[in-house]
Scaffold this active site. Structure first.
Site, short mmCIF file in Angstrom:
data_model
loop_
_atom_site.label_atom_id
_atom_site.label_comp_id
_atom_site.label_asym_id
_atom_site.label_seq_id
_atom_site.Cartn_x
_atom_site.Cartn_y
_atom_site.Cartn_z
N ASP A 292 0.86 -1.17 0.00
CA ASP A 292 0.00 0.00 0.00
C ASP A 292 0.91 1.24 0.00
O ASP A 292 2.14 1.13 0.11
CB ASP A 292 -0.95 -0.01 1.20
CG ASP A 292 -2.18 0.88 0.95
OD1 ASP A 292 -2.15 1.69 -0.01
OD2 ASP A 292 -3.17 0.77 1.70
C1 BGC Z 1 -4.99 3.28 0.31
C2 BGC Z 1 -5.24 2.28 -0.80
C3 BGC Z 1 -5.06 2.93 -2.15
C4 BGC Z 1 -3.69 3.56 -2.22
C5 BGC Z 1 -3.37 4.17 -3.56
C6 BGC Z 1 -3.73 4.07 0.11
O1 BGC Z 1 -3.64 5.14 0.99
O2 BGC Z 1 -4.94 2.60 1.55
O3 BGC Z 1 -6.51 1.72 -0.67
O4 BGC Z 1 -5.25 1.99 -3.16
O5 BGC Z 1 -3.59 4.54 -1.22
O6 BGC Z 1 -4.06 5.33 -3.77
#
Ligand code: BGC
Length: 773
Positions: A292
């Protein structure tokens, strides 16, 4: 060298085309050979580059070539990019990778396409309340069509984190509290994005790679505080939280995203048991794993080492791609030289990234997703919008619908006549409609509730609007709750001035539609709440509106279960509309005015108060259960100040018609290892309107070697019946349906008695008993 490679690519592609006939991608052996050849030509730095996923930020078309990442692309230091919208820009950057980097390896472009692209569907929690797998798959199909027309090959969806804690704002992104339903939805989403035929996924240019997230257990953050610690037994993991991720893997999901939280005391991003033993060893996952956002760098804060250490730990655990941390790109070479990671581990991750690009067909045609003629045809078109409107209407949950005093008919549906007043801070705000995680939304293009109703009722009824209150009295809280360009334009007048204006509007109306609840950014990421009521000023407004004596329909916007005891007691009609997406205003009109009969059912229990949380229907009995229908008894498992029941249970939702269930009949009272039992009920629409009912089947394992929940969902069917129509509904019960993970984590169905329960929600059920031999 580069030229040679490109010719090889073309030749290889041509050879594959001629041997396979239609499929451009070729067989797994073709893929292995192709990647072997390519990797022989790659330097260590280029291999590490494939593992790097920076975020682009805003790049203006025409300037991509001079943007910050351009240099990295040319230097082969980037495997993919995300966060970029617009096919022209994506094409420019792809061209840079293909024409200017040494080996011309194409990039993979990702985006958070979570519940639609420009045509926005209801937030996932709302979508799940349709209980309609076909509709859910279709929503993902349309999202894939639109995103792929705009250059996107990869979406960070589906999010399948089970959660039983509505304080956690990200419940809005998931499918509620139940793993069985969550698993079915996860599979529908993967099919929608990647293609419904497992043998032909990702072959077309309107199919994109899915990424199941957040692996794993992210929805169990302590106290519902986002990013917080998670700790649970393995048995609970396997029985209650892991299944939806596994279901997505079984459906062929191409990628997995690691979660921010820890699992067994080790951050998921560095947890080898999770990323390798379970995911690949036990479940047979073949794709790649991405972290993530800054997941690697955050492990420094978790306190398990510096950036070099945590980057090495992530790779060694089985992570293939580093989102934003720059940990792989900046430290892996050093770790290799120091013997902290092996060349095999880097090769393995690089191979997985190249395989993903191969499966997407990017080596055949790096511009597969860059057809600049497609956006005008494929994005936000009439058909997509009509589908989104239909699906939004079926996601709304009618929580209450009673007549006004002295009247026989319930308030809803409303008649298209007279004067309708839309009142509330959420009644006339366009940017609020699509809901959280709609990054591709055109915030100004979708009508507000007031605008939509005005259009729909033109010539039939007059529609008025007044704001009535701000979102909440605390201006700084409102600011936190309306970030990312979704301001509700806080009104500088006093609460009293706003209220007076609303009451002056209300007296002119025959009916009041109170548009209240959460702003769209009060749920979603980093939007945890410790109190779950409708915010203070809005409640005061609602009380004043009810005091007018006019019929009031609470049209509730929310991204999570709220605590609504007061509203349930005092407001005659409550329609929960979540955040319904780009067509929400029309869909709300369709339901309020009776063109569509509501059929949504809750997929998450609504607590009576925050103290009951976590509250979920599939709880254990305990050694001191409270007798059903009772409240307090000393030395029983209960509270002094509230009973154990939710306000609205899992599976609950009303309709403009009513459904009656017969008793459950079973084809046999005994089930043997290789047989099945048919459970049957007769369902009757005994009301005045056609409508759809979600028939739910639950199982209770009465005696296990470990304790078992009081009931667990094991089947459901959404059934449409005309007024007066009856139908027999059947479910097949096999021993497989009765399996659970026992103390030794074996997946077993244990002989003994089981209750099968069928009904319209998790509390009102008809039951029959059978024995597994
Ligand atoms: C979130 C994810 C997301 C990623 C990319 C993160 O902060 O937890 O769900 O896909 O950002 O934007």
């Amino acid at each position: 060298m580069k030229k040679l490679f490109k010719n090889t690519t073309c030749l290889l592609a041509a050879a594959m085309l001629s041997t396979s006939g239609i499929q451009a991608q070729g067989t797994p052996r073709d893929m292995d050979r192709f990647i072997d050849d390519l990797m022989k030509k790659m330097t260590v730095e280029e291999k590490i580059g494939q593992l790097n996923l920076p975020v682009t930020g805003e790049i203006v078309t025409g300037q991509a070539k001079s943007s910050g990442v351009a240099n990295q692309i040319v230097q082969s230091r980037v495997g993919g990019l995300f966060g970029l919208k617009g096919v022209d820009r994506i094409r420019e950057l792809q061209q840079l990778a293909v024409e200017k980097s040494r080996l011309g390896i194409p990039l993979i472009f990702g985006l958070d396409v979570i519940h639609g692209y420009e045509t926005v569907f209801p937030i996932p929690l709302g979508l799940s309340c349709t209980w309609d797998l076909e509709a859910i798959e279709q929503s993902a199909r349309i999202a894939a069509t639109e995103a792929s027309a705009d250059g996107i090959a990869w979406t960070f969806s589906p999010m399948v984190d089970i959660s039983r804690d509505p304080r956690w704002g990200r419940v809005s992104e998931g499918n509620g509290e139940d793993p069985f339903l969550g698993g079915a939805i996860a599979q529908a989403m993967v099919r929608g994005y990647q293609g419904s035929n497992p043998d032909q996924q990702l072959t077309r240019n309107d199919q994109i790679m899915a990424c199941v997230k957040h692996y794993a257990l992210y929805g169990a953050a302590e106290a519902g505080r986002d990013y917080n610690t998670v700790d649970m037994s393995r048995q609970r993991m396997f029985n209650e939280y892991l299944y939806p991720y596994q279901a997505a893997v079984d459906a062929g999901v191409g990628s997995v995203m690691a979660s921010f939280n820890e699992v067994d005391g080790v951050p998921a991003t560095a947890n080898r048991w999770l990323m390798t033993d379970l995911l690949r060893g036990q479940w047979g996952f073949q794709g790649f794993v991405v972290t993530d956002y800054t997941g690697i760098a955050e492990m420094v804060q978790h306190g398990i080492g510096d950036l070099q250490t945590v980057s090495a730990r992530a790779l060694n655990a089985g992570i293939d791609m580093d989102m934003v941390s720059d940990g792989f790109a900046s430290t892996l070479k050093k770790s290799l030289d120091e013997g902290k990671v092996s060349m095999e581990a880097i090769d393995q991750a690089c191979r997985r990234m190249l395989e993903a690009k191969y499966k997407l067909g990017l080596f055949d045609d790096p511009y597969k997703y860059c057809d600049t003629k497609r956006p005008a045809r494929d994005i936000f078109n009439k058909e997509h919008r009509a589908t989104a409107r239909r699906i939004a209407a079926s996601s709304f949950v009618l929580l209450k619908n009673q007549p006004m005093q002295g009247k026989a008919e319930p308030i809803l549906p409303l008649k298209k006549q007279g004067t309708v007043a839309v009142i509330g801070p959420l009644g006339n705000t366009r940017s609020n409609m699509p809901g959280t995680w709609s990054v591709a939304a055109r915030l100004d293009a979708y009508p507000s509730l007031y605008e939509g109703l005005k259009e729909m009722l033109a010539g039939k009824a007059e529609v008025l609007w007044a704001k009535g209150s701000n979102l909440m009295s605390d201006a700084s809280y409102e600011e936190r709750a309306t970030m990312f360009g979704r301001s509700l334009n806080r009104d500088q007048r006093t609460d009293q001035q706003l209220l007076d204006e609303a009451l002056a509007t209300a007296v002119r109306a025959d009916v009041i539609i109170a548009a209240l609840g959460e702003s769209s950014e009060m749920s979603g990421e980093s939007s945890s709440r410790s109190e779950l009521g409708i915010p203070d000023t809005q409640r005061a407004l609602l009380e004043a509106l009810l005091a007018t004596g006019k019929p009031v329909v609470l049209t509730l916007f929310t991204g999570r279960p709220l605590t609504l005891c007061w509203e349930q007691e005092h407001v005659p009609a409550i329609l929960n509309v979540w955040f319904g997406g780009s067509e929400a205003a029309y869909a709300i009109g369709d339901v309020l005015f009776g063109d569509v009969n509501p059929s949504g059912k809750l997929t998450m229990s609504f607590p009576k108060n925050v103290g009951q949380i976590p509250i979920y229907y599939a709880h254990k009995n305990t050694g001191r259960p409270l007798a059903e229908g009772h409240w307090f008894e000393k030395f029983r498992s209960n509270y002094l100040d509230v009973d154990n029941e939710p306000l609205y249970p899992f599976g609950y939702g009303l309709s403009y018609t009513t459904f009656q269930y017969s008793d459950v009949s079973l084809s046999s009272q005994t089930l043997t290892a290789d047989s099945s039992i048919t459970a049957t009920v007769t369902l009757t629409n005994n009301g005045q309107r056609d409508g759809a009912e979600v028939v739910q089947l639950y199982i209770h394992d009465l005696v296990g070697s470990s304790t078992r929940p009081v009931r667990e969902l094991r089947g459901f069917q959404k059934v449409f019946l005309k007024a007066g129509e009856s139908r027999q509904i059947t479910f097949q019960i096999t021993p497989d349906l009765l399996r659970y993970y026992n103390y030794e984590l074996q997946h077993v169905a244990e002989p003994g008695d089981f209750d099968v329960m069928i009904g319209g929600n998790s509390q009102q059920l008809k039951s029959a008993r059978f024995t597994l031999k």
